[in-house]
Design a protein around this motif. Sequence first.
Motif, PDB file in Angstrom:
ATOM      1  N   ASP A 286       0.807  -1.224   0.000  1.00 51.25           N
ATOM      2  CA  ASP A 286       0.000   0.000   0.000  1.00 51.25           C
ATOM      3  C   ASP A 286       0.842   1.278   0.000  1.00 51.25           C
ATOM      4  N   ARG A 287       2.141   1.125   0.194  1.00 46.95           N
ATOM      5  CA  ARG A 287       3.083   2.244   0.180  1.00 46.95           C
ATOM      6  C   ARG A 287       2.752   3.311   1.218  1.00 46.95           C
ATOM      7  N   ARG A 288       2.139   2.860   2.305  1.00 47.64           N
ATOM      8  CA  ARG A 288       1.870   3.724   3.455  1.00 47.64           C
ATOM      9  C   ARG A 288       2.554   3.136   4.679  1.00 47.64           C
ATOM     10  N   SER A 289       3.085   3.998   5.530  1.00 51.00           N
ATOM     11  CA  SER A 289       3.730   3.537   6.751  1.00 51.00           C
ATOM     12  C   SER A 289       2.679   3.286   7.828  1.00 51.00           C
ATOM     13  N   PRO A 290       2.877   2.265   8.654  1.00 46.69           N
ATOM     14  CA  PRO A 290       1.889   1.961   9.692  1.00 46.69           C
ATOM     15  C   PRO A 290       1.977   2.930  10.871  1.00 46.69           C
ATOM     16  N   VAL A 291       0.825   3.417  11.302  1.00 48.62           N
ATOM     17  CA  VAL A 291       0.744   4.270  12.485  1.00 48.62           C
ATOM     18  C   VAL A 291       0.787   3.384  13.725  1.00 48.62           C
ATOM     19  N   GLY A 292       1.534   3.797  14.742  1.00 42.77           N
ATOM     20  CA  GLY A 292       1.509   3.025  15.975  1.00 42.77           C
ATOM     21  C   GLY A 292       2.737   3.203  16.831  1.00 42.77           C
ATOM     22  N   VAL A 293       2.812   2.370  17.860  1.00 41.84           N
ATOM     23  CA  VAL A 293       3.958   2.311  18.767  1.00 41.84           C
ATOM     24  C   VAL A 293       4.555   0.915  18.625  1.00 41.84           C
ATOM     25  N   PHE A 294       5.837   0.852  18.302  1.00 42.59           N
ATOM     26  CA  PHE A 294       6.492  -0.421  18.053  1.00 42.59           C
ATOM     27  C   PHE A 294       7.847  -0.448  18.760  1.00 42.59           C
ATOM     28  N   THR A 295       8.234  -1.611  19.243  1.00 42.58           N
ATOM     29  CA  THR A 295       9.543  -1.751  19.851  1.00 42.58           C
ATOM     30  C   THR A 295      10.631  -1.755  18.783  1.00 42.58           C
TER      31      THR A 295
ATOM     32  N   PRO B 160      13.956   0.781  23.953  1.00 44.09           N
ATOM     33  CA  PRO B 160      13.573   1.800  22.964  1.00 44.09           C
ATOM     34  C   PRO B 160      12.341   1.398  22.161  1.00 44.09           C
ATOM     35  N   VAL B 161      11.517   2.405  21.851  1.00 45.95           N
ATOM     36  CA  VAL B 161      10.350   2.204  20.995  1.00 45.95           C
ATOM     37  C   VAL B 161      10.278   3.336  19.990  1.00 45.95           C
ATOM     38  N   ILE B 162       9.476   3.130  18.958  1.00 44.93           N
ATOM     39  CA  ILE B 162       9.203   4.172  17.979  1.00 44.93           C
ATOM     40  C   ILE B 162       7.713   4.476  18.013  1.00 44.93           C
ATOM     41  N   VAL B 163       7.385   5.759  18.032  1.00 43.87           N
ATOM     42  CA  VAL B 163       6.004   6.236  17.947  1.00 43.87           C
ATOM     43  C   VAL B 163       5.902   6.957  16.615  1.00 43.87           C
ATOM     44  N   MET B 164       5.042   6.502  15.713  1.00 46.60           N
ATOM     45  CA  MET B 164       5.088   7.027  14.355  1.00 46.60           C
ATOM     46  C   MET B 164       3.693   7.203  13.764  1.00 46.60           C
TER      47      MET B 164
END
Length: 231
Positions: free
Chosen positions: A108-117, A219-223
């Motif tokens: 889909d060429r879209r980045s997923p929204v969310g919180v990931f380790t 560490p996590v990423i919020v995106m």
Amino acid sequence: MSLAACGGSGGTGDGAKSDTNATTSGGEAGRAGVKTTDPTRIPDVGDRLQKRIPAASRQVVAVYGEGRNDADATVVLYTKSGSAWKKTRSWQGHNGKRGWTTDHHEGDRRSPVGVFTLSDAGGVLADPGAKLPYSRSASFQAPHYWAKTHWHDFDYVIAIDYNRVKGTSPIDPARPEGQAKGGSIWLHMDHGSGTSACVSLSKSGMEYLLRTLDPAQHPVIVMGDRAELKA
């Protein structure tokens, strides 16, 4: 092994944008009309995602997408001191060519929204001093039928733990939620334009994150795009 989620075969771009050294600013509480920021929260992130940041986490990479259908993003590293989050460093970067989604699917060429380790790293180049487990392999090399500007995308990568098995190389093909949900979502080096789903930033930015992100700090990423982050 699939690099499809992170790469792309088109576009030339204008090269990676430069780093921006961040300065911490908590606002001027004494000035009338100035809204102060709660230091115990990641800025511009609403309760829905804020609550998903693990209590043990002391390093957060926040990716602020400019818009739902926009490929431009700002990447910010926050570190926790006591109960307060402090802005450590920031960079300009990119996300998926078509923007963001709360329901990512392969292609889909879209980045997923969310919180990931953030658990594992690797790349074509030798380990630059990463604290995360680092897997060096020529298998990370972007195909040379892609645009030449993309050939070094995967010199350094940090796996975003979306539909993958933690504790494995970023190029491990396992997809616990199935192939249709996509995978191989990484932080990687920028080529000056949008990705197929990943988040990209400069080489020096990737080196900094690799040398700084520490498993002991969880560490996590919020995106996501700014509107979705605030929701």
